[in-house]
Motif scaffolding. Sequence first.
Motif, PDB file in Angstrom:
ATOM      1  N   UNK A  16      48.266  90.255 -28.134  1.00 43.98           N
ATOM      2  CA  UNK A  16      47.204  90.878 -27.341  1.00 43.98           C
ATOM      3  C   UNK A  16      45.850  90.705 -28.027  1.00 43.98           C
ATOM      4  N   UNK A  17      45.794  90.942 -29.336  1.00 45.81           N
ATOM      5  CA  UNK A  17      44.520  90.821 -30.044  1.00 45.81           C
ATOM      6  C   UNK A  17      44.040  89.376 -30.066  1.00 45.81           C
ATOM      7  N   UNK A  18      44.956  88.434 -30.199  1.00 40.08           N
ATOM      8  CA  UNK A  18      44.564  87.023 -30.266  1.00 40.08           C
ATOM      9  C   UNK A  18      44.291  86.436 -28.893  1.00 40.08           C
ATOM     10  N   UNK A  19      44.666  87.169 -27.832  1.00 43.00           N
ATOM     11  CA  UNK A  19      44.431  86.681 -26.473  1.00 43.00           C
ATOM     12  C   UNK A  19      45.364  85.551 -26.076  1.00 43.00           C
ATOM     13  N   UNK A  20      46.611  85.634 -26.546  1.00 43.86           N
ATOM     14  CA  UNK A  20      47.598  84.591 -26.215  1.00 43.86           C
ATOM     15  C   UNK A  20      48.881  85.269 -25.767  1.00 43.86           C
ATOM     16  N   UNK A  21      49.823  84.465 -25.293  1.00 45.49           N
ATOM     17  CA  UNK A  21      51.122  85.007 -24.902  1.00 45.49           C
ATOM     18  C   UNK A  21      51.962  85.314 -26.139  1.00 45.49           C
ATOM     19  N   UNK A  22      52.984  86.127 -25.960  1.00 45.41           N
ATOM     20  CA  UNK A  22      53.890  86.445 -27.073  1.00 45.41           C
ATOM     21  C   UNK A  22      54.575  85.170 -27.578  1.00 45.41           C
ATOM     22  N   UNK A  23      54.946  84.294 -26.655  1.00 45.39           N
ATOM     23  CA  UNK A  23      55.607  83.048 -27.054  1.00 45.39           C
ATOM     24  C   UNK A  23      54.695  82.193 -27.932  1.00 45.39           C
ATOM     25  N   UNK A  24      53.405  82.108 -27.541  1.00 44.02           N
ATOM     26  CA  UNK A  24      52.455  81.313 -28.324  1.00 44.02           C
ATOM     27  C   UNK A  24      52.233  81.939 -29.703  1.00 44.02           C
ATOM     28  N   UNK A  25      52.139  83.276 -29.745  1.00 40.05           N
ATOM     29  CA  UNK A  25      51.967  83.950 -31.030  1.00 40.05           C
ATOM     30  C   UNK A  25      53.152  83.679 -31.941  1.00 40.05           C
ATOM     31  N   UNK A  41      44.970  79.534 -35.833  1.00 43.24           N
ATOM     32  CA  UNK A  41      44.081  80.277 -36.716  1.00 43.24           C
ATOM     33  C   UNK A  41      43.746  81.652 -36.122  1.00 43.24           C
ATOM     34  N   UNK A  42      43.561  81.699 -34.800  1.00 42.47           N
ATOM     35  CA  UNK A  42      43.234  82.971 -34.145  1.00 42.47           C
ATOM     36  C   UNK A  42      44.411  83.947 -34.253  1.00 42.47           C
ATOM     37  N   UNK A  43      45.625  83.438 -34.106  1.00 47.25           N
ATOM     38  CA  UNK A  43      46.818  84.287 -34.216  1.00 47.25           C
ATOM     39  C   UNK A  43      46.989  84.781 -35.650  1.00 47.25           C
ATOM     40  N   UNK A  44      46.798  83.888 -36.616  1.00 47.12           N
ATOM     41  CA  UNK A  44      46.940  84.285 -38.025  1.00 47.12           C
ATOM     42  C   UNK A  44      45.898  85.330 -38.397  1.00 47.12           C
ATOM     43  N   UNK A  45      44.675  85.175 -37.864  1.00 46.01           N
ATOM     44  CA  UNK A  45      43.622  86.144 -38.127  1.00 46.01           C
ATOM     45  C   UNK A  45      43.981  87.509 -37.551  1.00 46.01           C
TER      46      UNK A  45
END
Length: 347
Positions: A16-25, A41-45
């Motif tokens: 949710x914070x990274x603005x992506x799907x759970x699968x992508x995260x 990088x956005x997910x790791x951040x």
Amino acid sequence: MGRQRTQAVTLSDVARRAGVSVATASKALNDRAQVAAATRQRVLQAASELSFHPNALARGLIVGRTRTIGLLTDELGGRFSIPILLGAENALGNEQMSVLLCDARGDAIRRQHYIRTLLARRVDGFIVLGDSNDLRPSLTREIPVPVVYVYGESTDPGDFSLLADDEGGARLAVEHLVALGRRRIAHVTGPHGYRAARDRASVMRAVLAEHGLSLAGTDPLFGEWSQRWGRHAARMLLSAEPEIDAIFCGNDQIATGVSQTLLDLGRRIPDDVAIVGYDNWEDFATDCRPPLTTVDLNLEQLGATAVTHLFAALDGTPSSGVVRQPCRLVVRESTVPTTVPQPRPPA
């Protein structure tokens, strides 16, 4: 009112914070190739900001791995096991892998029990540790996951075995003595039944022959891996060959015993007789009088290298055959005397 429990951060929170799907995260956190670098990088951040720690068990179930390795040894208390295990454990820890250690103590029934136990724990692979750098029966047919043999050569050439290079180590020792100008070089070693002892003796003869020399005393002296044998062998050698100027010993215990007898008989080390040991067992090598030049087997590196090959096998690129890891020579005062600083002349 009681204190509220802090709710654990979930993968959904990170997504949710990274603005992506759970699968992508999930793909980003597991370093899958299908995710763009900027998205990763956005997910790791986001994971860092939320202090998210993935559940290792859940991740393992997803990818079909438990991130645990079975380490099976026959002699945990032996001289060689602990350094190899430390090297392997350190390498596994660097990859956030866990280790399940079992000591069969040379008992076949106990060994089979531990194999079944480790497989029941769903370990991803095995490292099988030998105790003599010698041949050992293959266990691979009984183990349906990748296996690496270290400090013991599997009898199956299709397996992968990682050994210390006993022949290379012996060559280092003898070449060192020859380079120092020693010409009457003898050899005192352990039991003839050990392949390591036979290999080192054979290489020693070969290296001496390359330099136009022969073995002092005609034959190697095979005996025990002990100081007592070293003391006894040194008396035998000096009685039969008083002109000996160097002795290459099969291990540091033997070398320490040889050194004791030489000093008792009034021989100076290394001026009269140079001594080289084997194993770089610091309890003996550094406490010997004088400290021993010796061959180091790089045992911790042996354990780390075994882990590297096991990881490769887990990734689908297993090795086979035998690899011998190079040794190194550690030079101390038993072959090269310490230079004593001379006093400066008065100004």
